[in-house]
Design a protein around this motif. Structure first.
Motif, PDB file in Angstrom:
ATOM      1  N   PRO A  32       0.840  -1.196   0.000  1.00 11.81           N
ATOM      2  CA  PRO A  32       0.000   0.000   0.000  1.00 11.81           C
ATOM      3  C   PRO A  32       0.882   1.256   0.000  1.00 11.81           C
ATOM      4  O   PRO A  32       2.054   1.200   0.391  1.00 11.81           O
ATOM      5  N   PRO A  33       0.336   2.394  -0.408  1.00 11.43           N
ATOM      6  CA  PRO A  33       1.122   3.632  -0.491  1.00 11.43           C
ATOM      7  C   PRO A  33       1.810   4.029   0.821  1.00 11.43           C
ATOM      8  O   PRO A  33       2.894   4.589   0.796  1.00 11.43           O
ATOM      9  N   SER A  34       1.225   3.725   1.952  1.00 16.08           N
ATOM     10  CA  SER A  34       1.799   4.147   3.230  1.00 16.08           C
ATOM     11  C   SER A  34       2.702   3.087   3.877  1.00 16.08           C
ATOM     12  O   SER A  34       3.246   3.321   4.952  1.00 16.08           O
ATOM     13  N   ALA A  35       2.875   1.943   3.239  1.00 16.71           N
ATOM     14  CA  ALA A  35       3.675   0.862   3.832  1.00 16.71           C
ATOM     15  C   ALA A  35       5.131   1.273   3.999  1.00 16.71           C
ATOM     16  O   ALA A  35       5.698   1.937   3.140  1.00 16.71           O
ATOM     17  N   GLN A  36       5.692   0.874   5.109  1.00 22.56           N
ATOM     18  CA  GLN A  36       7.100   1.146   5.384  1.00 22.56           C
ATOM     19  C   GLN A  36       7.979  -0.079   5.171  1.00 22.56           C
ATOM     20  O   GLN A  36       9.200   0.020   5.228  1.00 22.56           O
ATOM     21  N   SER A  37       7.348  -1.250   4.937  1.00 21.06           N
ATOM     22  CA  SER A  37       8.131  -2.466   4.762  1.00 21.06           C
ATOM     23  C   SER A  37       7.454  -3.405   3.776  1.00 21.06           C
ATOM     24  O   SER A  37       6.270  -3.288   3.490  1.00 21.06           O
ATOM     25  N   GLY A  38       8.257  -4.334   3.281  1.00 21.19           N
ATOM     26  CA  GLY A  38       7.765  -5.357   2.367  1.00 21.19           C
ATOM     27  C   GLY A  38       8.649  -6.588   2.478  1.00 21.19           C
ATOM     28  O   GLY A  38       9.818  -6.497   2.863  1.00 21.19           O
ATOM     29  N   GLY A  39       8.091  -7.750   2.161  1.00 19.04           N
ATOM     30  CA  GLY A  39       8.837  -9.003   2.240  1.00 19.04           C
ATOM     31  C   GLY A  39       9.325  -9.450   0.882  1.00 19.04           C
ATOM     32  O   GLY A  39       8.765  -9.074  -0.150  1.00 19.04           O
ATOM     33  N   GLY A  40      10.369 -10.243   0.875  1.00 18.94           N
ATOM     34  CA  GLY A  40      10.909 -10.809  -0.360  1.00 18.94           C
ATOM     35  C   GLY A  40      11.021 -12.315  -0.227  1.00 18.94           C
ATOM     36  O   GLY A  40      11.350 -12.829   0.854  1.00 18.94           O
ATOM     37  N   PHE A  41      10.746 -13.017  -1.321  1.00 15.82           N
ATOM     38  CA  PHE A  41      10.666 -14.470  -1.288  1.00 15.82           C
ATOM     39  C   PHE A  41      11.412 -15.063  -2.479  1.00 15.82           C
ATOM     40  O   PHE A  41      11.460 -14.454  -3.559  1.00 15.82           O
ATOM     41  N   LEU A  42      11.975 -16.267  -2.301  1.00 12.95           N
ATOM     42  CA  LEU A  42      12.732 -16.940  -3.359  1.00 12.95           C
ATOM     43  C   LEU A  42      13.150 -18.304  -2.860  1.00 12.95           C
ATOM     44  O   LEU A  42      12.912 -18.650  -1.702  1.00 12.95           O
ATOM     45  N   THR A  43      13.769 -19.090  -3.721  1.00  5.98           N
ATOM     46  CA  THR A  43      14.357 -20.353  -3.296  1.00  5.98           C
ATOM     47  C   THR A  43      15.859 -20.289  -3.550  1.00  5.98           C
ATOM     48  O   THR A  43      16.311 -19.633  -4.491  1.00  5.98           O
ATOM     49  N   ILE A  44      16.611 -20.961  -2.683  1.00  7.81           N
ATOM     50  CA  ILE A  44      18.063 -21.064  -2.847  1.00  7.81           C
ATOM     51  C   ILE A  44      18.404 -22.551  -2.791  1.00  7.81           C
ATOM     52  O   ILE A  44      18.107 -23.222  -1.801  1.00  7.81           O
ATOM     53  N   THR A  45      19.013 -23.058  -3.860  1.00  8.55           N
ATOM     54  CA  THR A  45      19.430 -24.457  -3.926  1.00  8.55           C
ATOM     55  C   THR A  45      20.946 -24.515  -3.927  1.00  8.55           C
ATOM     56  O   THR A  45      21.592 -23.840  -4.730  1.00  8.55           O
ATOM     57  N   ASN A  46      21.493 -25.307  -3.032  1.00 10.15           N
ATOM     58  CA  ASN A  46      22.939 -25.483  -2.941  1.00 10.15           C
ATOM     59  C   ASN A  46      23.307 -26.761  -3.681  1.00 10.15           C
ATOM     60  O   ASN A  46      23.064 -27.862  -3.197  1.00 10.15           O
ATOM     61  N   LYS A  47      23.911 -26.627  -4.863  1.00 11.77           N
ATOM     62  CA  LYS A  47      24.319 -27.768  -5.682  1.00 11.77           C
ATOM     63  C   LYS A  47      25.710 -28.257  -5.305  1.00 11.77           C
ATOM     64  O   LYS A  47      26.212 -29.209  -5.886  1.00 11.77           O
ATOM     65  N   GLY A  48      26.336 -27.610  -4.331  1.00 13.81           N
ATOM     66  CA  GLY A  48      27.698 -27.952  -3.940  1.00 13.81           C
ATOM     67  C   GLY A  48      27.748 -29.010  -2.853  1.00 13.81           C
ATOM     68  O   GLY A  48      26.735 -29.586  -2.455  1.00 13.81           O
ATOM     69  N   THR A  49      28.963 -29.234  -2.347  1.00 14.96           N
ATOM     70  CA  THR A  49      29.189 -30.250  -1.323  1.00 14.96           C
ATOM     71  C   THR A  49      29.461 -29.636   0.051  1.00 14.96           C
ATOM     72  O   THR A  49      29.674 -30.367   1.016  1.00 14.96           O
ATOM     73  N   ALA A  50      29.476 -28.314   0.130  1.00 13.73           N
ATOM     74  CA  ALA A  50      29.711 -27.628   1.402  1.00 13.73           C
ATOM     75  C   ALA A  50      28.561 -26.662   1.683  1.00 13.73           C
ATOM     76  O   ALA A  50      27.958 -26.118   0.755  1.00 13.73           O
ATOM     77  N   PRO A  51      28.255 -26.429   2.955  1.00 14.35           N
ATOM     78  CA  PRO A  51      27.205 -25.465   3.273  1.00 14.35           C
ATOM     79  C   PRO A  51      27.641 -24.038   2.929  1.00 14.35           C
ATOM     80  O   PRO A  51      28.835 -23.750   2.835  1.00 14.35           O
ATOM     81  N   ASP A  52      26.676 -23.183   2.700  1.00 16.92           N
ATOM     82  CA  ASP A  52      26.933 -21.758   2.521  1.00 16.92           C
ATOM     83  C   ASP A  52      25.899 -21.047   3.385  1.00 16.92           C
ATOM     84  O   ASP A  52      25.057 -21.695   4.007  1.00 16.92           O
ATOM     85  N   ARG A  53      25.974 -19.739   3.432  1.00 18.92           N
ATOM     86  CA  ARG A  53      25.081 -18.994   4.315  1.00 18.92           C
ATOM     87  C   ARG A  53      24.733 -17.665   3.646  1.00 18.92           C
ATOM     88  O   ARG A  53      25.621 -16.936   3.212  1.00 18.92           O
ATOM     89  N   LEU A  54      23.432 -17.365   3.581  1.00 21.22           N
ATOM     90  CA  LEU A  54      22.976 -16.043   3.157  1.00 21.22           C
ATOM     91  C   LEU A  54      23.191 -15.124   4.345  1.00 21.22           C
ATOM     92  O   LEU A  54      22.558 -15.307   5.392  1.00 21.22           O
TER      93      LEU A  54
END
Length: 156
Positions: free
Chosen positions: A40-62
């Motif tokens: 809405p016009p007066s909103a101060q925040s918004g959310g973002g959505f997506l998927t993250i797939t790790n094709k590697g062999t080690a963990p990573d971190r956003l």
């Protein structure tokens, strides 16, 4: 230009673009279908959505998110605490285990854009930079779906 050269140039151009222009790759990570909702016009925040797939062999971190569309952006988690829904920043970021897909979606993990510079308008694109501990940074665009949408608009 011969047909063979033309076909080679077309193949290179096709494979150089992100799939459907909604998917991104950095290191061994694949980012799929980033989206947000119109605000809405007066909103101060918004959310973002997506998927993250790790094709590697080690963990990573956003570990961080940045956007020119807001003064502040964070990685958040929503979860039930008894009968109360709580939202909090993930101060250490979000782990992406090897071989796993982590979904940022409404009511769960998500990106939080705060102090919006302008409302998110349906069908617009919101720029963001995702920062990963190992893979580095990747620029993405979040497609803006209708207010209250439960999922992104279908890909064309």
């Amino acid at each position: 230009m011969t047909i063979r050269r033309w076909l080679l140039a077309a193949a290179i151009a096709t494979f150089a673009l992100p799939a459907f222009a909604h998917d991104y790759k950095v290191g061994s990570l694949e980012i799929g279908n980033p989206w947000t909702r119109a605000t809405p016009p007066s909103a101060q925040s918004g959310g973002g959505f997506l998927t993250i797939t790790n094709k590697g062999t080690a963990p990573d971190r956003l570990v961080a998110v940045r956007s020119t569309a807001s003064n502040k952006a964070e990685i958040h988690e929503m979860r039930m605490d008894g009968n109360v829904m709580r939202m909090r920043e993930l101060e250490k970021g979000l782990e992406i285990p090897p071989g796993a897909t982590v979904e940022l979606k409404p009511g769960s993990y998500h990106l939080m854009f705060m102090e919006l510079k302008a409302p998110f308008a349906k069908d617009a694109k919101i720029p963001a930079t995702l920062v990963f501990e190992k893979a580095g940074s990747v620029d993405v665009e979040l497609s803006v779906a209708a207010m209250g949408a439960a999922s992104p608009a279908p890909k064309h």
